[in-house]
Design an enzyme around this catalytic site. Structure first.
Site: not given
Length: 278
Positions: A91, A59, A2-3, A257, A149, A110
DNA sequence: AGGCGTTCCTGGGGGC
DNA sequence: TGCCCCCAGGAACGCC
């Protein structure tokens, strides 16, 4: 995973169903789920236990009471939905029980998802960058942020303290749409490209919210699937032809990632800027 | 400052 | 069929 669009979809889904309800108890089925409090601490809510608003920040799903907030982070595999059943699914890691025998089930295979109890948004705000869809998140602001940055652009966009809400999928999509290689160095990206990136991040997120998010592996709202999966251009497309230039999309590892990119039409801007020492 | 490795977790996929 | 191994990944944390 989920984003921002997926979290917003969950909020849109549960908000009208739980506003006005009174929270009676929180049942921690998996103890660690309640991260900075235990179930007895919600006595602090007891006298003002009516839900007055539900919204998203970064989020987090924020459930607001008069003088407390509950913040829920779905992390990788978390799901949140209303249930009238008294039995919990396999779960389920936590359950919020309301005054009318309905519950909010937090289900998380998880077990990375967490629930926090705060007085207000201060702690969350202090650790998070701007909201990409906020009107204050201007192109000029973004140019300054990126140029200040010297970091790998993918790592930077994933960093929640820099910008809120993006995760692995939407970062890859945004960089592809903008023609920027994920291993570019932020300070060396031309301002025109940063402007494009700003525009693409917003349009991708808006479209993904309209489509109720992307269905990949674990995300769904009561069995209703997000439709943005059909709109993905690069994520998960390794060994397929790039929609823009027809060369083969590769999978690489960036910032730890799994990352998908077209090395032909995503340009790598990787000269580190020389810093002037005072 | 920024990059990198580790931790938390479990289902699922690959290999045999 | 079954078993073992390894991997995915958001965020926090420690180390260099």
């Amino acid at each position: 995973m989920p984003e921002l669009p997926e979290v917003q979809t969950v909020v849109n889904h549960i908000r009208p169903k739980i506003i006005g309800k009174q929270l009676m108890t929180i049942i921690p089925i998996w103890e660690k789920t309640l991260h900075n409090f235990n179930k007895d601490d919600i006595h602090g809510i007891k006298n003002n236990n009516k839900i007055i608003d539900v919204y998203r920040r970064a989020k987090f799903i924020i459930i607001e009471f008069t003088d407390k907030i509950i913040a829920i982070h779905l992390r990788m595999t978390g799901k949140l939905y209303i249930s009238k059943n008294s039995t919990y699914p396999k779960h389920a890691t936590a359950v919020l029980e309301f005054d009318d025998n309905e519950s909010l089930i937090f289900e998380d295979v998880r077990k990375f998802g967490r629930i926090y109890l705060y007085d207000d948004l201060k702690v969350i705000n202090s650790k998070h960058g701007p909201e990409p869809l906020d009107k204050n998140f201007t192109v000029e602001l973004f140019k300054g942020m990126i140029k200040s940055k010297n970091r790998n652009i993918k790592a930077l966009l994933l960093d929640q303290s820099f910008l809120s809400g993006l995760g692995n999928i939407y970062v890859d999509e945004s960089l592809w749409e903008s023609g920027i290689h994920p291993n570019s160095i932020s300070s060396s990206i031309p301002v025109k490209k940063i402007s494009t990136l700003h525009n693409k991040i917003q349009s991708i997120l808006r479209n993904a919210i309209l489509k109720k998010g992307t269905t990949i592996i674990d995300f769904s709202v009561n069995g209703e699937s997000g439709k943005y999966a059909n709109d993905l251009s690069i994520y998960g497309k390794n060994n397929k032809a790039c929609f823009r230039c027809n060369s083969i999309i590769i999978k690489l590892k960036v910032a730890g990632r799994g990352t998908y990119a077209c090395t032909k039409c995503q340009k790598k801007y990787d000269k580190k800027s020389t810093r002037i020492k005072c």
